[in-house]
Design a protein around this motif. Structure first.
Motif, PDB file in Angstrom:
ATOM      1  N   GLN A  35       0.829  -1.210   0.000  1.00  0.00           N
ATOM      2  CA  GLN A  35       0.000   0.000   0.000  1.00  0.00           C
ATOM      3  C   GLN A  35       0.861   1.257   0.000  1.00  0.00           C
ATOM      4  O   GLN A  35       0.555   2.238  -0.699  1.00  0.00           O
ATOM      5  N   LEU A  36       1.929   1.238   0.772  1.00  0.00           N
ATOM      6  CA  LEU A  36       2.822   2.394   0.802  1.00  0.00           C
ATOM      7  C   LEU A  36       3.522   2.596  -0.532  1.00  0.00           C
ATOM      8  O   LEU A  36       3.732   3.738  -0.972  1.00  0.00           O
ATOM      9  N   GLU A  37       3.884   1.503  -1.199  1.00  0.00           N
ATOM     10  CA  GLU A  37       4.519   1.616  -2.506  1.00  0.00           C
ATOM     11  C   GLU A  37       3.557   2.220  -3.533  1.00  0.00           C
ATOM     12  O   GLU A  37       3.941   3.069  -4.350  1.00  0.00           O
ATOM     13  N   VAL A  38       2.287   1.798  -3.499  1.00  0.00           N
ATOM     14  CA  VAL A  38       1.288   2.352  -4.411  1.00  0.00           C
ATOM     15  C   VAL A  38       1.092   3.839  -4.156  1.00  0.00           C
ATOM     16  O   VAL A  38       1.028   4.665  -5.088  1.00  0.00           O
ATOM     17  N   LEU A  39       1.001   4.225  -2.864  1.00  0.00           N
ATOM     18  CA  LEU A  39       0.832   5.630  -2.518  1.00  0.00           C
ATOM     19  C   LEU A  39       2.044   6.450  -2.947  1.00  0.00           C
ATOM     20  O   LEU A  39       1.903   7.586  -3.423  1.00  0.00           O
ATOM     21  N   LYS A  40       3.222   5.882  -2.805  1.00  0.00           N
ATOM     22  CA  LYS A  40       4.440   6.577  -3.223  1.00  0.00           C
ATOM     23  C   LYS A  40       4.430   6.851  -4.721  1.00  0.00           C
ATOM     24  O   LYS A  40       4.764   7.953  -5.166  1.00  0.00           O
ATOM     25  N   LYS A  50       1.828   7.131  -6.648  1.00  0.00           N
ATOM     26  CA  LYS A  50       0.813   8.139  -6.949  1.00  0.00           C
ATOM     27  C   LYS A  50       1.297   9.536  -6.606  1.00  0.00           C
ATOM     28  O   LYS A  50       1.023  10.499  -7.336  1.00  0.00           O
ATOM     29  N   LEU A  51       2.024   9.662  -5.486  1.00  0.00           N
ATOM     30  CA  LEU A  51       2.555  10.975  -5.122  1.00  0.00           C
ATOM     31  C   LEU A  51       3.601  11.450  -6.125  1.00  0.00           C
ATOM     32  O   LEU A  51       3.803  12.664  -6.299  1.00  0.00           O
ATOM     33  N   LEU A  52       4.261  10.511  -6.785  1.00  0.00           N
ATOM     34  CA  LEU A  52       5.232  10.867  -7.820  1.00  0.00           C
ATOM     35  C   LEU A  52       4.577  11.088  -9.185  1.00  0.00           C
ATOM     36  O   LEU A  52       5.275  11.364 -10.168  1.00  0.00           O
ATOM     37  N   GLY A  53       3.235  10.975  -9.243  1.00  0.00           N
ATOM     38  CA  GLY A  53       2.530  11.188 -10.506  1.00  0.00           C
ATOM     39  C   GLY A  53       2.459   9.967 -11.371  1.00  0.00           C
ATOM     40  O   GLY A  53       2.190  10.086 -12.585  1.00  0.00           O
ATOM     41  N   GLU A  54       2.664   8.776 -10.813  1.00  0.00           N
ATOM     42  CA  GLU A  54       2.633   7.549 -11.581  1.00  0.00           C
ATOM     43  C   GLU A  54       1.432   6.697 -11.149  1.00  0.00           C
ATOM     44  O   GLU A  54       1.020   6.735  -9.997  1.00  0.00           O
ATOM     45  N   LEU A 101      -1.781   6.864 -12.009  1.00  0.00           N
ATOM     46  CA  LEU A 101      -2.974   7.633 -11.654  1.00  0.00           C
ATOM     47  C   LEU A 101      -4.190   7.262 -12.507  1.00  0.00           C
ATOM     48  O   LEU A 101      -5.266   7.835 -12.332  1.00  0.00           O
ATOM     49  N   GLY A 102      -4.027   6.323 -13.443  1.00  0.00           N
ATOM     50  CA  GLY A 102      -5.134   5.993 -14.344  1.00  0.00           C
ATOM     51  C   GLY A 102      -6.328   5.407 -13.643  1.00  0.00           C
ATOM     52  O   GLY A 102      -7.478   5.623 -14.056  1.00  0.00           O
ATOM     53  N   SER A 103      -6.103   4.685 -12.575  1.00  0.00           N
ATOM     54  CA  SER A 103      -7.218   4.042 -11.869  1.00  0.00           C
ATOM     55  C   SER A 103      -7.778   4.889 -10.735  1.00  0.00           C
ATOM     56  O   SER A 103      -8.671   4.435 -10.007  1.00  0.00           O
ATOM     57  N   CYS A 104      -7.286   6.113 -10.560  1.00  0.00           N
ATOM     58  CA  CYS A 104      -7.720   6.962  -9.436  1.00  0.00           C
ATOM     59  C   CYS A 104      -9.014   7.688  -9.798  1.00  0.00           C
ATOM     60  O   CYS A 104      -9.207   8.141 -10.929  1.00  0.00           O
ATOM     61  N   SER A 105      -9.877   7.822  -8.810  1.00  0.00           N
ATOM     62  CA  SER A 105     -11.111   8.575  -8.986  1.00  0.00           C
ATOM     63  C   SER A 105     -10.853  10.058  -8.726  1.00  0.00           C
ATOM     64  O   SER A 105      -9.765  10.467  -8.331  1.00  0.00           O
ATOM     65  N   ILE A 106     -11.883  10.868  -8.933  1.00  0.00           N
ATOM     66  CA  ILE A 106     -11.756  12.305  -8.688  1.00  0.00           C
ATOM     67  C   ILE A 106     -11.439  12.573  -7.225  1.00  0.00           C
ATOM     68  O   ILE A 106     -10.595  13.423  -6.893  1.00  0.00           O
ATOM     69  N   GLU A 107     -12.107  11.843  -6.340  1.00  0.00           N
ATOM     70  CA  GLU A 107     -11.856  12.047  -4.909  1.00  0.00           C
ATOM     71  C   GLU A 107     -10.411  11.707  -4.539  1.00  0.00           C
ATOM     72  O   GLU A 107      -9.763  12.434  -3.775  1.00  0.00           O
ATOM     73  N   GLU A 108      -9.913  10.595  -5.092  1.00  0.00           N
ATOM     74  CA  GLU A 108      -8.540  10.204  -4.789  1.00  0.00           C
ATOM     75  C   GLU A 108      -7.547  11.228  -5.329  1.00  0.00           C
ATOM     76  O   GLU A 108      -6.573  11.581  -4.659  1.00  0.00           O
TER      77      GLU A 108
END
Length: 221
Positions: A103-108, A110-114, A116-123
């Motif tokens: 989970q931390l790797e996924v969040l990392k 996303k924070l780096l801009g990678e 993001l295709g599966s992220c919703s507007i809220e995320e």
């Protein structure tokens, strides 16, 4: 009629408690001695009184017996195999740790801009807010570091200015002392008849010295 077991409690009276302690302590030490002699057992007994006084008995050496006890307990812990329940608990904890790491790797990423295709507007909004908060904290810390650096440079400037003023005053004092010494030396030379420089003749003579002119050499026959 069967008597019930008497419940053992702490003796409330301090005097009675001290008397009982002394009697039971002596009896316990005696029993330990008898056990070591009759059964050839290695016995070590340590007692601390309520006031912290130490009473001990050892059939051989207290330090050696304690060392033997520590070695025995250490070997027992090393040889004891984990139970099935313990193994299952350890496996469960390891699985939870791996899940948190993923989970931390996924969040990392996303924070780096990678990813993001599966992220919703809220995320995406949450990620944006977190990044803005991080940038704000970084800028605040940078401003604080700049202020601390400027303050350090100002303090250093004050120290250098004070040192420069001190050196300037010291240089001026040395020059004034040197000029005063020169003037004093010149005033002492004026009007001094004993000065060997004043006795030197500076008149210019042309021709042979007077001594040579006064001498006469006889003529040869």
């Amino acid at each position: 009629m069967v008597r019930g077991k008497t419940q053992m409690r702490r003796i409330e009276n301090a005097t009675s408690r001290q008397v009982t302690f002394s009697k039971r302590r002596n009896g316990l030490l005696k029993k330990a001695f008898e056990l070591s002699v009759l059964c050839d057992a290695e016995v070590a007994l340590i007692i601390f009184s309520p006031r912290g006084k130490l009473y001990e008995f050892a059939s051989s050496s207290m330090q050696e017996t304690i060392g033997r006890y520590l070695r025995h307990t250490r070997d027992s812990r090393a040889s004891k195999q984990p139970t099935e329940e313990t193994m299952q608990q350890m496996k469960s904890e390891a699985a939870n740790m791996l899940k948190k790491i993923e989970q931390l790797e996924v969040l990392k990423r996303k924070l780096l801009g990678e990813g993001l295709g599966s992220c919703s507007i809220e995320e995406l909004q949450q990620i944006e807010q977190q990044l803005e908060k991080s940038v704000s904290n970084i800028r605040a810390r940078k401003t604080q570091v700049f202020k601390e650096k400027i303050e350090q440079l100002r303090e250093k400037e004050k120290m250098l200015a004070a040192e420069n003023l001190r050196l300037t005053e010291k240089s001026v004092m040395q020059v004034e002392t040197l000029d005063g010494s020169k003037e004093l030396g010149n005033s002492e030379n004026i009007g001094d008849d004993s000065n060997p420089v004043s006795d030197v003749e500076t008149e210019l003579f042309i021709g042979p010295p007077p001594e040579r002119r006064a001498r006469r050499f006889p003529l040869r026959p």
